[in-house]
Motif scaffolding. Structure first.
Motif, PDB file in Angstrom:
ATOM      1  N   ALA A  34      45.217  36.506  39.238  1.00 49.66           N
ATOM      2  CA  ALA A  34      43.879  37.075  39.042  1.00 49.66           C
ATOM      3  C   ALA A  34      42.803  36.171  39.646  1.00 49.66           C
ATOM      4  O   ALA A  34      41.859  36.643  40.289  1.00 49.66           O
ATOM      5  CB  ALA A  34      43.618  37.295  37.550  1.00 49.66           C
ATOM      6  N   PHE A  35      42.960  34.854  39.459  1.00 52.65           N
ATOM      7  CA  PHE A  35      42.000  33.897  40.027  1.00 52.65           C
ATOM      8  C   PHE A  35      42.009  33.972  41.548  1.00 52.65           C
ATOM      9  O   PHE A  35      40.958  34.024  42.191  1.00 52.65           O
ATOM     10  CB  PHE A  35      42.344  32.481  39.556  1.00 52.65           C
TER      11      PHE A  35
ATOM     12  N   ARG B 146      40.254  37.109  42.783  1.00 51.86           N
ATOM     13  CA  ARG B 146      38.791  36.993  42.712  1.00 51.86           C
ATOM     14  C   ARG B 146      38.261  36.127  43.858  1.00 51.86           C
ATOM     15  O   ARG B 146      37.265  36.461  44.501  1.00 51.86           O
ATOM     16  CB  ARG B 146      38.360  36.418  41.365  1.00 51.86           C
TER      17      ARG B 146
ATOM     18  N   GLY C  47      38.554  37.949  47.151  1.00 50.96           N
ATOM     19  CA  GLY C  47      37.541  39.005  47.223  1.00 50.96           C
ATOM     20  C   GLY C  47      36.168  38.447  47.548  1.00 50.96           C
ATOM     21  O   GLY C  47      35.441  39.004  48.383  1.00 50.96           O
ATOM     22  N   ALA C  48      35.804  37.337  46.913  1.00 49.87           N
ATOM     23  CA  ALA C  48      34.499  36.718  47.169  1.00 49.87           C
ATOM     24  C   ALA C  48      34.410  36.201  48.601  1.00 49.87           C
ATOM     25  O   ALA C  48      33.388  36.373  49.283  1.00 49.87           O
ATOM     26  CB  ALA C  48      34.269  35.581  46.169  1.00 49.87           C
TER      27      ALA C  48
END
Length: 202
Positions: free
Chosen positions: A36-37, A40, A43-44
Protein backbone atom coordinates in the motif's frame (compact mmCIF):
# COMPACT_ATOMS: atom_id res chain seq x y z
CA UNK A 1 7.94 -33.57 39.45
CA UNK A 2 7.14 -35.46 36.22
CA UNK A 3 3.67 -33.84 36.11
CA UNK A 4 5.21 -30.35 36.39
CA UNK A 5 7.65 -31.14 33.59
CA UNK A 6 4.81 -32.37 31.36
CA UNK A 7 2.69 -29.32 32.15
CA UNK A 8 5.61 -26.98 31.34
CA UNK A 9 6.29 -28.76 28.06
CA UNK A 10 2.60 -28.64 27.08
CA UNK A 11 2.54 -24.90 27.73
CA UNK A 12 5.71 -24.45 25.66
CA UNK A 13 4.27 -26.44 22.77
CA UNK A 14 1.04 -24.42 22.87
CA UNK A 15 2.98 -21.13 22.76
CA UNK A 16 5.19 -22.39 19.92
CA UNK A 17 2.16 -23.56 17.93
CA UNK A 18 0.42 -20.19 18.40
CA UNK A 19 3.55 -18.33 17.28
CA UNK A 20 3.90 -20.62 14.26
CA UNK A 21 0.28 -19.92 13.25
CA UNK A 22 0.58 -16.17 13.86
CA UNK A 23 3.83 -15.73 11.87
CA UNK A 24 2.29 -16.03 8.36
CA UNK A 25 -0.55 -13.61 9.25
CA UNK A 26 1.92 -11.05 10.60
CA UNK A 27 4.07 -11.40 7.47
CA UNK A 28 0.99 -10.95 5.25
CA UNK A 29 -0.04 -7.79 7.14
CA UNK A 30 3.47 -6.38 6.79
CA UNK A 31 3.53 -7.19 3.07
CA UNK A 32 0.10 -5.57 2.57
CA UNK A 33 1.23 -2.40 4.39
CA UNK A 34 4.41 -2.29 2.30
CA UNK A 35 2.46 -2.76 -0.95
CA UNK A 36 0.00 0.00 0.00
CA UNK A 37 2.86 2.39 0.84
CA UNK A 38 4.62 1.64 -2.46
CA UNK A 39 1.37 2.16 -4.38
CA UNK A 40 0.85 5.58 -2.75
CA UNK A 41 4.45 6.62 -3.45
CA UNK A 42 4.29 5.47 -7.07
CA UNK A 43 0.98 7.27 -7.55
CA UNK A 44 2.37 10.52 -6.15
CA UNK A 45 5.54 10.28 -8.26
CA UNK A 46 3.53 9.50 -11.41
CA UNK A 47 1.25 12.48 -10.81
CA UNK A 48 4.23 14.80 -10.26
CA UNK A 49 5.92 13.52 -13.43
CA UNK A 50 2.74 14.04 -15.49
CA UNK A 51 2.49 17.64 -14.29
CA UNK A 52 6.13 18.36 -15.12
CA UNK A 53 5.78 16.65 -18.49
CA UNK A 54 2.72 18.76 -19.39
CA UNK A 55 4.61 21.97 -18.52
CA UNK A 56 7.65 20.83 -20.49
CA UNK A 57 5.59 20.30 -23.65
CA UNK A 58 4.82 24.05 -23.56
CA UNK A 59 8.49 25.03 -23.08
CA UNK A 60 9.94 26.56 -26.32
CA UNK A 61 13.53 25.69 -25.32
CA UNK A 62 12.57 22.05 -24.84
CA UNK A 63 10.77 21.96 -28.19
CA UNK A 64 13.78 23.48 -29.95
CA UNK A 65 16.20 21.00 -28.30
CA UNK A 66 14.03 18.04 -29.24
CA UNK A 67 13.75 19.13 -32.88
CA UNK A 68 17.53 19.56 -32.96
CA UNK A 69 17.96 16.08 -31.41
CA UNK A 70 15.80 14.55 -34.16
CA UNK A 71 17.48 16.59 -36.90
CA UNK A 72 20.87 15.23 -35.79
CA UNK A 73 19.63 11.64 -36.09
CA UNK A 74 18.56 11.12 -32.48
CA UNK A 75 16.15 8.24 -31.99
CA UNK A 76 14.58 9.11 -28.62
CA UNK A 77 10.82 9.57 -28.52
CA UNK A 78 9.52 12.83 -27.12
CA UNK A 79 8.65 11.01 -23.86
CA UNK A 80 12.17 9.58 -23.53
CA UNK A 81 13.74 12.93 -24.37
CA UNK A 82 11.50 14.67 -21.82
CA UNK A 83 12.47 12.20 -19.11
CA UNK A 84 16.20 12.73 -19.80
CA UNK A 85 15.70 16.49 -20.03
CA UNK A 86 14.06 16.58 -16.60
CA UNK A 87 16.56 14.14 -15.08
CA UNK A 88 19.57 16.20 -16.21
CA UNK A 89 18.20 19.67 -15.52
CA UNK A 90 17.90 20.47 -19.23
CA UNK A 91 21.08 18.60 -20.26
CA UNK A 92 23.31 21.07 -18.41
CA UNK A 93 26.83 19.99 -17.48
CA UNK A 94 26.05 20.10 -13.75
CA UNK A 95 22.72 18.36 -14.33
CA UNK A 96 24.42 15.57 -16.30
CA UNK A 97 26.97 15.15 -13.49
CA UNK A 98 24.23 15.07 -10.85
CA UNK A 99 22.24 12.58 -12.91
CA UNK A 100 25.22 10.24 -13.26
CA UNK A 101 26.02 10.53 -9.54
CA UNK A 102 22.40 9.75 -8.72
CA UNK A 103 22.44 6.71 -11.02
CA UNK A 104 25.62 5.48 -9.34
CA UNK A 105 24.10 5.96 -5.89
CA UNK A 106 20.91 4.17 -6.91
CA UNK A 107 22.90 1.26 -8.35
CA UNK A 108 24.93 1.06 -5.12
CA UNK A 109 21.75 1.16 -3.05
CA UNK A 110 20.17 -1.53 -5.21
CA UNK A 111 23.28 -3.69 -4.91
CA UNK A 112 23.34 -3.25 -1.14
CA UNK A 113 19.59 -3.84 -1.03
CA UNK A 114 19.99 -7.13 -2.91
CA UNK A 115 22.79 -8.16 -0.56
CA UNK A 116 20.66 -7.24 2.47
CA UNK A 117 17.68 -9.09 0.99
CA UNK A 118 19.77 -12.22 0.39
CA UNK A 119 21.16 -12.01 3.92
CA UNK A 120 17.63 -11.55 5.32
CA UNK A 121 16.36 -14.52 3.29
CA UNK A 122 19.22 -16.67 4.57
CA UNK A 123 18.55 -15.54 8.15
CA UNK A 124 14.84 -16.28 7.73
CA UNK A 125 15.61 -19.73 6.32
CA UNK A 126 17.97 -20.41 9.25
CA UNK A 127 15.34 -19.18 11.72
CA UNK A 128 12.69 -21.41 10.16
CA UNK A 129 15.06 -24.36 10.25
CA UNK A 130 15.96 -23.63 13.88
CA UNK A 131 12.28 -23.33 14.72
CA UNK A 132 11.44 -26.61 12.98
CA UNK A 133 14.37 -28.37 14.64
CA UNK A 134 13.39 -26.95 18.03
CA UNK A 135 9.78 -27.96 17.48
CA UNK A 136 10.83 -31.52 16.67
CA UNK A 137 13.21 -31.60 19.65
CA UNK A 138 10.41 -30.39 21.93
CA UNK A 139 8.03 -33.00 20.56
CA UNK A 140 10.64 -35.70 20.99
CA UNK A 141 11.36 -34.65 24.56
CA UNK A 142 7.65 -34.48 25.31
CA UNK A 143 7.25 -38.06 24.06
CA UNK A 144 10.17 -39.20 26.21
CA UNK A 145 8.70 -37.41 29.23
CA UNK A 146 5.40 -39.21 28.79
CA UNK A 147 7.34 -42.49 28.85
CA UNK A 148 9.07 -41.53 32.13
CA UNK A 149 12.39 -40.46 30.59
CA UNK A 150 14.21 -37.19 30.13
CA UNK A 151 17.36 -35.98 28.41
CA UNK A 152 20.36 -35.07 30.58
CA UNK A 153 23.74 -33.71 29.51
CA UNK A 154 26.82 -35.24 31.10
CA UNK A 155 30.25 -33.85 31.95
CA UNK A 156 31.57 -34.44 28.44
CA UNK A 157 28.70 -32.73 26.63
CA UNK A 158 26.94 -35.93 25.63
CA UNK A 159 23.18 -36.28 26.01
CA UNK A 160 21.73 -39.31 27.78
CA UNK A 161 18.07 -40.35 27.96
CA UNK A 162 17.44 -41.53 31.52
CA UNK A 163 14.35 -42.35 33.61
CA UNK A 164 13.26 -39.50 35.87
CA UNK A 165 10.97 -41.67 38.01
CA UNK A 166 13.57 -43.88 39.74
CA UNK A 167 15.63 -41.88 42.27
CA UNK A 168 18.46 -43.78 43.92
CA UNK A 169 18.60 -46.50 41.21
CA UNK A 170 21.89 -46.64 39.32
CA UNK A 171 21.29 -46.59 35.56
CA UNK A 172 23.80 -47.86 33.00
CA UNK A 173 23.97 -47.19 29.27
CA UNK A 174 25.20 -49.54 26.54
CA UNK A 175 28.81 -48.50 27.22
CA UNK A 176 28.50 -49.29 30.91
CA UNK A 177 28.55 -45.66 32.09
CA UNK A 178 26.74 -45.16 35.39
CA UNK A 179 24.15 -42.52 36.30
CA UNK A 180 22.00 -41.97 39.35
CA UNK A 181 19.28 -39.48 40.33
CA UNK A 182 18.86 -38.18 43.88
CA UNK A 183 15.51 -37.56 45.59
CA UNK A 184 15.41 -33.94 44.41
CA UNK A 185 15.63 -34.96 40.73
CA UNK A 186 19.32 -34.08 40.23
CA UNK A 187 21.17 -36.59 38.06
CA UNK A 188 24.84 -37.48 38.48
CA UNK A 189 27.27 -39.27 36.18
CA UNK A 190 30.08 -41.39 37.51
CA UNK A 191 33.48 -40.21 36.22
CA UNK A 192 37.12 -40.86 37.15
CA UNK A 193 36.66 -37.91 39.54
CA UNK A 194 33.62 -39.40 41.24
CA UNK A 195 29.94 -38.54 40.83
CA UNK A 196 29.56 -35.31 38.83
CA UNK A 197 26.26 -33.40 38.46
CA UNK A 198 24.50 -33.42 35.10
CA UNK A 199 22.24 -30.75 33.67
CA UNK A 200 18.97 -30.97 31.83
CA UNK A 201 19.52 -31.52 28.11
CA UNK A 202 16.18 -30.00 27.23
Amino acid sequence: MAFNRIRTMLAGLAIAAAAFQAAPAAAQNLNAMNDAFNARMNGAMQSQYQNQYAQLMQNPRFQQMYHQHRAQGGQMSVQQFAYNYMATGGFTEQGMRNYQNSRNQIEDQQRRGMQDMRAAEEARARAQMDYANGYHRNNGEFGRTLQGNSTYTGQYGQNHVLPHTQPGVVQRDAQGRAFVMDNSGQYYQYTPYGWQPMRSGY
